[in-house]
Design an enzyme around this catalytic site. Sequence first.
Site, PDB file in Angstrom:
ATOM      1  N   CYS A 124     -21.227  10.562 -31.084  1.00 13.37           N
ATOM      2  CA  CYS A 124     -20.385  10.477 -29.895  1.00 13.37           C
ATOM      3  C   CYS A 124     -20.875   9.280 -29.104  1.00 13.37           C
ATOM      4  O   CYS A 124     -21.964   9.314 -28.517  1.00 13.37           O
ATOM      5  CB  CYS A 124     -20.481  11.751 -29.058  1.00 13.37           C
ATOM      6  SG  CYS A 124     -19.450  11.686 -27.571  1.00 13.37           S
ATOM      7  N   GLU A 171     -13.417   7.916 -31.750  1.00 12.09           N
ATOM      8  CA  GLU A 171     -14.194   7.537 -32.934  1.00 12.09           C
ATOM      9  C   GLU A 171     -13.427   6.451 -33.674  1.00 12.09           C
ATOM     10  O   GLU A 171     -12.193   6.432 -33.658  1.00 12.09           O
ATOM     11  CB  GLU A 171     -14.462   8.752 -33.828  1.00 12.09           C
ATOM     12  CG  GLU A 171     -15.547   8.521 -34.858  1.00 12.09           C
ATOM     13  CD  GLU A 171     -16.856   8.076 -34.232  1.00 12.09           C
ATOM     14  OE1 GLU A 171     -17.097   6.844 -34.213  1.00 12.09           O
ATOM     15  OE2 GLU A 171     -17.626   8.936 -33.761  1.00 12.09           O
TER      16      GLU A 171
END
Length: 271
Positions: free
Chosen positions: A2, A114
């Site tokens: 993350c 992402e």
Amino acid sequence: MCGRYASSRRPEDLAGVFEVEMRDPEETLAPDYNVAPTKEVYAVLDRPLKDAEDRRPVRQLRKLKWGLVPSWAKTPEGAARMINARAETVHEKPSYRRAFAARRCVIPADGYYEWVTGTQERELEVEGKKKRPRKQPYFVLPADGSVFAMAGLYEFWRDRTLPEDHPGAWWATCSVITTEAERTPLAVAPAEGPHSLAEIHPRMPLMLTPDRWDAWLDPARTDPDDLRGLLVPPPEGLMRAYPVSTAVSNVRNNGPELLKELEAPEESTLF
């Protein structure tokens, strides 16, 4: 992993979702659609109030800096590298094990970004024909629109170069726990692109479902083996993902337009 996420919910809304008992109105953050390491973020934690006679844990919405600084660190210089802790090793790593045992939090988000490099781009990179392949960002979020509650850790670090009463004498920092990305089909997948989170990236933030919030935040639970039982991925089929503009790749860009779903990845050859 993350490395970037979005957090646009109002503090009063988060307080309601997490049944927060105390929040400081002065610790209010503006909606952030491109949260990056070292920024201040919201976190939910259970902790006794400072100087209170009643030492019971109180659920609080606090403002922390993303990038954990262990209490024993000599300087905070490594914070930008400690934004993620792996669920598989968090209980044993020196930088995280104390916080894992005693200082756990939930970091609320709308979802996380992402980046994935397309097949043809990767082939060009391998052949040495392109040094910096273009990566397509995706936004990952709960399919039902609920809060994406990321398992986190927090720490307090004392800057010994400053007097005790200096506003910068204490740093409150946090890290997001990550786990292996789901390989099962997404609840809602893009028409063109990845059909599972693992096809986007091999890691993902560990999302805690509401039934695990109380146990995770409970500071009375300190046994590592007991706590590791809470580090299981959420049930499958809860997530969706869709392509967004590569504008999110520049941390200076920030606005709700970053969450706009594209009809297709910006390069049609990604998959």
